[in-house]
Design an enzyme around this catalytic site. Structure first.
Site, PDB file in Angstrom:
ATOM      1  NE  ARG A 183      -3.017   0.341   3.452  1.00  0.00           N
ATOM      2  CZ  ARG A 183      -2.237   0.810   4.492  1.00  0.00           C
ATOM      3  NH1 ARG A 183      -1.589   1.933   4.547  1.00  0.00           N
ATOM      4  NH2 ARG A 183      -2.213  -0.295   5.383  1.00  0.00           N
ATOM      5  CG  ASP A 210     -10.867  15.435 -14.431  1.00  0.00           C
ATOM      6  OD1 ASP A 210     -10.360  15.051 -15.352  1.00  0.00           O
ATOM      7  OD2 ASP A 210     -11.817  14.834 -13.863  1.00  0.00           O
TER       8      ASP A 210
HETATM    9  C1  LIG Z   1     -14.498   9.004 -15.870  1.00  0.00           C
HETATM   10  C2  LIG Z   1     -14.134  10.332 -15.440  1.00  0.00           C
HETATM   11  C3  LIG Z   1     -13.986  10.746 -14.049  1.00  0.00           C
HETATM   12  C4  LIG Z   1     -13.874   9.391 -12.937  1.00  0.00           C
HETATM   13  O1  LIG Z   1     -13.037   8.507 -13.171  1.00  0.00           O
HETATM   14  P1  LIG Z   1     -13.262   6.935 -12.796  1.00  0.00           P
HETATM   15  O2  LIG Z   1     -12.088   6.182 -13.328  1.00  0.00           O
HETATM   16  O3  LIG Z   1     -14.546   6.434 -13.548  1.00  0.00           O
HETATM   17  O4  LIG Z   1     -13.347   6.965 -11.295  1.00  0.00           O
HETATM   18  C5  LIG Z   1     -13.468  11.960 -13.515  1.00  0.00           C
HETATM   19  N1  LIG Z   1     -13.525  13.047 -14.233  1.00  0.00           N
HETATM   20  C6  LIG Z   1     -13.708  12.695 -15.822  1.00  0.00           C
HETATM   21  C7  LIG Z   1     -13.533  13.764 -16.547  1.00  0.00           C
HETATM   22  C8  LIG Z   1     -14.092  11.476 -16.225  1.00  0.00           C
HETATM   23  O5  LIG Z   1     -14.343  11.344 -17.516  1.00  0.00           O
END
Ligand SMILES: *Cc1c(COP(=O)(O)O)cnc(C)c1O
Length: 393
Positions: free
Chosen positions: A50, A174
């Site tokens: 971990r 993101d």
């Molecule tokens: C899919 C997605 C997430 C979440 O990711 P997971 O791997 O499904 O937990 C977050 N941000 C964006 C822009 C995504 O497309």
């Protein structure tokens, strides 16, 4: 990483090209959960998986290099990466969030963080004045998603970073839709880059994974502690799958982005399509900002038909794309945000954000653009003109 090579070359020509011990040309998968300590007093680099594992570390170092950061962290999902990064916040802090944020992130902020006394405000981040006017004394994080999901709105990253720095807050971004192949936010001043590696980075719809990357040592230490404390680490098989997918990232995105532009142009001219959202179209409101801050427009676009009936007819008649949640794969994926990625958002909120019942999102895969266009042409031919004229409320 040798800076003289291009991104494309660096995807393959890196520290993990050849395993030092065996010469293997694929990163070994280290399943061990614990590691023998040869010395009673001095422990080795690894003790428990971990806290650290060589296979996961290969992925973590790879993404750190590709994003131009100093440290990467691999998590069991994109949401695990995002949620762990939010643990940097404390009770009483405030976070400013891009208005059309990913549905799961919306849920985390509104239903979970709120219970821990973390305040939030959603704001349209294409409007920097609006962002500035919502910053409070306790604002600690500005959370950006650009291009946004599913309306592909473009936020001026440098503008946000300037506001954040002037107000002593961190910027989280993101980068799932762009990947470091097209956009490197850390180089523009962002503090934490987040990924759902489930999408373009791995690219084959066969793994769920998340990543975070930072460029500041102190922040890296804090995030490492949180990763280890919260424990939502990525398993080794999955880390290996992401590493394998990464090798073809550049060529996949290049091909899919070219096809996306062709498809967006086709849809934009089609009489049964009310609107197309793709930053590669010259008249998209974020086109010039995107050109300025990224190296491409990506492989995701959205388009609006008249209403749910039109969408149902279209989806029933197209043959090539899979109809599913998710994006960023070798196969084209058609999604219905209202019932999929944004199902967690109340209808009112959703419609206010432009995610109406006629909206479809397309993630372009590696099929021939001509085949996809012909397929969509056929699908649209079944949508009756009457349907497309119906008022969309
Ligand atoms: C899919 C997605 C997430 C979440 O990711 P997971 O791997 O499904 O937990 C977050 N941000 C964006 C822009 C995504 O497309």
């Amino acid at each position: 990483m040798e800076k003289s090579f291009s991104f494309q070359t660096n995807l393959l020509h890196n520290k993990w090209k050849v395993d030092e011990q065996t010469g293997a040309v694929s990163v070994p998968i280290q399943h061990a959960s614990t590691f023998h300590q040869a010395d009673f007093d001095v422990f080795g680099k690894y003790d428990y998986s971990r806290s650290g594992n060589p296979t996961r570390e290969a992925l973590e170092e790879t993404i750190a290099e590709l994003e131009g950061g100093i440290r990467g962290f691999a998590f069991s999902s994109g949401m695990a990466a995002i949620s762990t990064a939010f643990l940097l916040l404390s009770k009483g802090d405030h976070v400013l969030v891009t208005e059309d944020v990913y549905g799961g992130t919306y849920r985390m902020i509104t239903e979970v963080l709120s219970r821990f006394g973390i305040e939030y405000t959603f704001v349209d981040m294409t409007d920097l004045h609006a962002v500035a006017s919502h910053i409070r004394p306790n604002t600690k994080v500005i959370y950006v998603e650009t291009p946004s999901n599913p309306l592909l709105k473009i936020t001026d990253i440098r503008g946000i970073v300037k506001l954040a720095k002037a107000n002593g807050c961190l910027t989280f971004l993101d980068n799932t839709f762009m990947t470091p192949a097209l956009q490197r936010p850390l180089e523009l001043g962002v503090d934490v880059v987040l990924h759902s590696a489930t999408k373009f980075l791995s690219g084959h719809s066969d793994v769920v994974a998340g990543l975070a990357v930072v460029k500041d040592r102190e922040l890296a230490e804090r995030l490492y502690k949180l990763q280890n404390a919260f424990g939502a680490i990525l398993g080794v098989q999955d880390a290996w799958l992401v590493l394998r997918g990464l090798k073809t990232l550049h060529v996949r995105l290049q091909q899919s982005s070219q096809a996306a532009l062709k498809i967006a142009s086709f849809l934009a001219k089609h009489p049964k399509v009310e609107e197309v959202y793709y930053p590669g179209l010259s008249y998209h409101p974020g086109h010039s900002v995107q050109r300025y801050q990224a190296e491409g427009f990506g492989a995701v676009l959205s388009f609006r038909l008249a209403d749910e009936a039109a969408v149902r007819t279209f989806v029933k008649h197209v043959q090539i794309p899979v109809f599913a949640v998710s994006l960023g794969a070798v196969e084209s994926i058609l999604s219905y945000p209202a019932k999929m990625s944004h199902a967690a958002m109340p209808k009112e909120e959703r419609e206010q954000r432009g995610i109406t019942d006629g909206l479809l999102r397309l993630s372009v895969g590696l099929e021939a653009a001509e085949d996809l266009i012909a397929d969509f042409e056929r699908g649209l031919s079944y949508v009756s003109a009457k349907e497309s004229l119906a008022p969309s409320f």
